[in-house]
Design an enzyme around this catalytic site. Sequence first.
Site, PDB file in Angstrom:
ATOM      1  N   SER A  22      23.969 128.721 -28.452  1.00 37.31           N
ATOM      2  CA  SER A  22      24.111 128.845 -29.913  1.00 37.31           C
ATOM      3  C   SER A  22      23.196 127.890 -30.666  1.00 37.31           C
ATOM      4  O   SER A  22      23.218 127.848 -31.896  1.00 37.31           O
ATOM      5  CB  SER A  22      25.567 128.589 -30.313  1.00 37.31           C
ATOM      6  OG  SER A  22      26.013 127.340 -29.809  1.00 37.31           O
ATOM      7  N   ASN A 110      35.664 121.924 -28.538  1.00 40.61           N
ATOM      8  CA  ASN A 110      36.502 122.811 -29.360  1.00 40.61           C
ATOM      9  C   ASN A 110      36.951 122.146 -30.658  1.00 40.61           C
ATOM     10  O   ASN A 110      36.854 122.731 -31.738  1.00 40.61           O
ATOM     11  CB  ASN A 110      37.716 123.293 -28.561  1.00 40.61           C
ATOM     12  CG  ASN A 110      37.310 124.119 -27.355  1.00 40.61           C
ATOM     13  OD1 ASN A 110      36.126 124.465 -27.218  1.00 40.61           O
ATOM     14  ND2 ASN A 110      38.248 124.426 -26.491  1.00 40.61           N
ATOM     15  N   THR A 155      34.133 152.464 -72.044  1.00 40.88           N
ATOM     16  CA  THR A 155      35.078 152.777 -70.970  1.00 40.88           C
ATOM     17  C   THR A 155      34.555 154.081 -70.389  1.00 40.88           C
ATOM     18  O   THR A 155      33.998 154.905 -71.129  1.00 40.88           O
ATOM     19  CB  THR A 155      36.525 152.978 -71.469  1.00 40.88           C
ATOM     20  OG1 THR A 155      36.539 154.096 -72.359  1.00 40.88           O
ATOM     21  CG2 THR A 155      37.070 151.759 -72.193  1.00 40.88           C
ATOM     22  N   HIS A 156      34.678 154.258 -69.085  1.00 43.09           N
ATOM     23  CA  HIS A 156      34.118 155.441 -68.393  1.00 43.09           C
ATOM     24  C   HIS A 156      32.616 155.564 -68.634  1.00 43.09           C
ATOM     25  O   HIS A 156      32.074 156.666 -68.617  1.00 43.09           O
ATOM     26  CB  HIS A 156      34.808 156.733 -68.846  1.00 43.09           C
ATOM     27  CG  HIS A 156      36.304 156.661 -68.849  1.00 43.09           C
ATOM     28  ND1 HIS A 156      37.085 156.986 -67.769  1.00 43.09           N
ATOM     29  CD2 HIS A 156      37.171 156.243 -69.819  1.00 43.09           C
ATOM     30  CE1 HIS A 156      38.366 156.805 -68.072  1.00 43.09           C
ATOM     31  NE2 HIS A 156      38.447 156.340 -69.305  1.00 43.09           N
ATOM     32  N   SER A 277       4.980 148.795 -59.316  1.00 38.46           N
ATOM     33  CA  SER A 277       4.937 149.889 -58.353  1.00 38.46           C
ATOM     34  C   SER A 277       3.525 149.993 -57.796  1.00 38.46           C
ATOM     35  O   SER A 277       2.554 149.740 -58.501  1.00 38.46           O
ATOM     36  CB  SER A 277       5.320 151.191 -59.068  1.00 38.46           C
ATOM     37  OG  SER A 277       4.785 152.303 -58.384  1.00 38.46           O
ATOM     38  N   LYS A 283       5.030 150.935 -64.288  1.00 34.67           N
ATOM     39  CA  LYS A 283       6.372 150.506 -63.881  1.00 34.67           C
ATOM     40  C   LYS A 283       6.576 149.007 -63.859  1.00 34.67           C
ATOM     41  O   LYS A 283       5.707 148.232 -63.474  1.00 34.67           O
ATOM     42  CB  LYS A 283       6.672 151.044 -62.479  1.00 34.67           C
ATOM     43  CG  LYS A 283       6.815 152.538 -62.447  1.00 34.67           C
ATOM     44  CD  LYS A 283       8.215 152.983 -62.773  1.00 34.67           C
ATOM     45  CE  LYS A 283       9.002 153.074 -61.494  1.00 34.67           C
ATOM     46  NZ  LYS A 283      10.374 153.456 -61.762  1.00 34.67           N
ATOM     47  N   ASN A 285       9.899 147.057 -62.427  1.00 33.78           N
ATOM     48  CA  ASN A 285      11.193 147.374 -61.807  1.00 33.78           C
ATOM     49  C   ASN A 285      12.108 146.151 -61.699  1.00 33.78           C
ATOM     50  O   ASN A 285      11.645 145.036 -61.476  1.00 33.78           O
ATOM     51  CB  ASN A 285      10.975 147.960 -60.411  1.00 33.78           C
ATOM     52  CG  ASN A 285      10.246 149.289 -60.456  1.00 33.78           C
ATOM     53  OD1 ASN A 285      10.433 150.066 -61.393  1.00 33.78           O
ATOM     54  ND2 ASN A 285       9.401 149.525 -59.487  1.00 33.78           N
ATOM     55  N   GLU A 290      18.446 144.458 -58.366  1.00 31.10           N
ATOM     56  CA  GLU A 290      18.819 145.472 -57.365  1.00 31.10           C
ATOM     57  C   GLU A 290      19.123 144.819 -56.016  1.00 31.10           C
ATOM     58  O   GLU A 290      20.059 145.220 -55.306  1.00 31.10           O
ATOM     59  CB  GLU A 290      17.693 146.492 -57.207  1.00 31.10           C
ATOM     60  CG  GLU A 290      17.575 147.410 -58.402  1.00 31.10           C
ATOM     61  CD  GLU A 290      16.353 148.315 -58.345  1.00 31.10           C
ATOM     62  OE1 GLU A 290      16.275 149.228 -59.168  1.00 31.10           O
ATOM     63  OE2 GLU A 290      15.468 148.103 -57.491  1.00 31.10           O
ATOM     64  N   TYR A 317      41.059 128.388 -28.055  1.00 32.71           N
ATOM     65  CA  TYR A 317      39.650 128.701 -28.257  1.00 32.71           C
ATOM     66  C   TYR A 317      39.190 129.825 -27.337  1.00 32.71           C
ATOM     67  O   TYR A 317      39.574 129.889 -26.173  1.00 32.71           O
ATOM     68  CB  TYR A 317      38.786 127.448 -28.009  1.00 32.71           C
ATOM     69  CG  TYR A 317      37.304 127.728 -28.177  1.00 32.71           C
ATOM     70  CD1 TYR A 317      36.714 127.718 -29.436  1.00 32.71           C
ATOM     71  CD2 TYR A 317      36.510 128.057 -27.080  1.00 32.71           C
ATOM     72  CE1 TYR A 317      35.363 128.013 -29.598  1.00 32.71           C
ATOM     73  CE2 TYR A 317      35.166 128.350 -27.232  1.00 32.71           C
ATOM     74  CZ  TYR A 317      34.595 128.330 -28.499  1.00 32.71           C
ATOM     75  OH  TYR A 317      33.268 128.623 -28.652  1.00 32.71           O
ATOM     76  N   GLN A 322      32.394 131.680 -31.440  1.00 32.17           N
ATOM     77  CA  GLN A 322      31.031 131.233 -31.735  1.00 32.17           C
ATOM     78  C   GLN A 322      30.344 132.214 -32.701  1.00 32.17           C
ATOM     79  O   GLN A 322      29.409 131.861 -33.397  1.00 32.17           O
ATOM     80  CB  GLN A 322      30.248 131.125 -30.428  1.00 32.17           C
ATOM     81  CG  GLN A 322      28.814 130.693 -30.576  1.00 32.17           C
ATOM     82  CD  GLN A 322      28.210 130.319 -29.231  1.00 32.17           C
ATOM     83  OE1 GLN A 322      28.515 129.281 -28.689  1.00 32.17           O
ATOM     84  NE2 GLN A 322      27.357 131.171 -28.697  1.00 32.17           N
ATOM     85  N   LYS A 325      29.574 131.773 -36.774  1.00 28.45           N
ATOM     86  CA  LYS A 325      28.575 130.955 -37.466  1.00 28.45           C
ATOM     87  C   LYS A 325      27.476 131.722 -38.186  1.00 28.45           C
ATOM     88  O   LYS A 325      27.234 131.492 -39.371  1.00 28.45           O
ATOM     89  CB  LYS A 325      27.946 129.968 -36.491  1.00 28.45           C
ATOM     90  CG  LYS A 325      28.927 128.897 -36.151  1.00 28.45           C
ATOM     91  CD  LYS A 325      28.423 127.893 -35.169  1.00 28.45           C
ATOM     92  CE  LYS A 325      29.627 127.185 -34.632  1.00 28.45           C
ATOM     93  NZ  LYS A 325      30.590 128.102 -33.943  1.00 28.45           N
TER      94      LYS A 325
HETATM   95  N1  ARG Z   1      29.009 126.729 -29.452  1.00 29.11           N
HETATM   96  C1  ARG Z   1      30.419 126.757 -29.388  1.00 29.11           C
HETATM   97  C2  ARG Z   1      30.959 127.464 -30.637  1.00 29.11           C
HETATM   98  O1  ARG Z   1      30.267 127.578 -31.557  1.00 29.11           O
HETATM   99  C3  ARG Z   1      30.967 125.367 -29.355  1.00 29.11           C
HETATM  100  C4  ARG Z   1      32.297 125.243 -28.701  1.00 29.11           C
HETATM  101  C5  ARG Z   1      32.166 125.453 -27.248  1.00 29.11           C
HETATM  102  N2  ARG Z   1      33.386 125.327 -26.578  1.00 29.11           N
HETATM  103  C6  ARG Z   1      33.598 125.846 -25.370  1.00 29.11           C
HETATM  104  N3  ARG Z   1      34.772 125.682 -24.867  1.00 29.11           N
HETATM  105  N4  ARG Z   1      32.667 126.482 -24.735  1.00 29.11           N
HETATM  106  O2  ARG Z   1      32.063 127.953 -30.669  1.00 29.11           O
END
Ligand code: ARG
Length: 453
Positions: A22, A110, A155-156, A277, A283, A285, A290, A317, A322, A325
């Site tokens: 990660s 964890n 409205t509408h 454009s 144009k 835009n 958007e 956990y 993971q 993120k």
């Molecule tokens: N990269 C892991 C995460 O984002 C960190 C925690 C890892 N823990 C484990 N027991 N492998 O969740």
Amino acid sequence: MKLWGGRFTKETDQLAYAFNASLSFDKRLYRQDITGSMAHVNMLAKQGILTDAERDAILSGLAGILEDIEKGALVPDETQYEDIHSFIESNLIARIGDAGKKLHTGRSRNDQVALDMKLYVRDEISELNSRLMDLMDALNDLMKEHAETYMPGFTHLQKAQPTTLAHHLGAYYEMFRRDLSRLADTHNRLNECPLGAGALAGTTYPLDRNATAEALGFDGPTANSMDSVSDRDYLIELLSDLSLIMMHLSRFSEEIILWNSNEYQFVEIDDGYSTGSSIMPQKKNPDIAELVRGKTGRVYGHLMALLTTMKGLPLAYNKDMQEDKEGAFDAIDTVLVCLTLFTGMLKTLRFHKETMAKSAVNGFTNATDAADYLVKNGVPFRDAHGIIGQLVLLCIEKGIGLDDLPLSEYQKICPVFQEDIYEAISLKTCVEKRMTLGAPGELIERLAKEPAI
Ligand code: ARG
């Protein structure tokens, strides 16, 4: 370099290693990871688990790593390290030797990652707050400037009753005010420190969880160590807050796109926030508006993704988590840039006041006021409604508005009408007499006072 090679006899499959890693995205947690480690180490020394000398060595090692990452001298190597936690710990050991190996005493990745993400979200909430407040400031300025800029209310998407631009913008002000308070709620609820929960069941070391919670600015430690490492509610709440912000920005963008169209011509978006454009030379835009509208789907997607990721997970956990993120980071980045660009676009928007006022007059936006005129002169509202309906039909046949219909025509349908009907249905009256709390007339009065909102 792995933190867990001991019980393994074979190398991880290369693709599996990359799939599991990660670092490419959690490297942005380096500051929070180091801050958390520093608080942990200080507490370990205070509890006599580490010596002061070990603590000092670790603290100065971590400070050096932070400085080097920040100036670009130390770059997380994604081919060698699994995540930001192992990258920093390995670096620490390489820098200070054996003392570095004690950093992870009484801790698991964890509780570490749970802490890092909470610290990160807290930082980002304060950034989101300040961008939301910039947008609200811009809205407040425009509201003061356009307290008496008349426009039709819809409205509408059909013209309904006249209002002011300030009143219309004020509706968005309220949405963003609620967004701010939602972020504050999320912050308050997440502000319990998971550090010390360990892998899931705490630890046998005499950790002082209150001390680390306090050192890191939390209201206190989390109450259940299993929940501490398996809770991602706060990220789901954040994604929900962000989705609502995007929904508000998207509706606002949609209106600006409509107002900027050739048909409405209520506003003109500044060149700085428009694009051309490749084929049609004429144009200009509204691409930024958007795209803000378009990116709303992306943020909603991250909310749905995390809800789905979490729905079947047993405690505590699981590596699935993971996956929290990238979506959370992307949603935060997206909302921050959308807020910034939107505020810039709003501040440079040109409003065509005359077009708006003209549009507010036609389309029978004063029909309700004409009916109210009759009511004030003793006609029951339901009868008045019918009479004005007939007059509107007559005006449509003649191709004129209620303001242009001669008094004799009014009186043919209902003798109650007098010369003062014209004043009663003028655009100015229709707006200014709407004095109920929260209505456009009352807002004119409120905006004249300081502070306005
Ligand atoms: N990269 C892991 C995460 O984002 C960190 C925690 C890892 N823990 C484990 N027991 N492998 O969740």
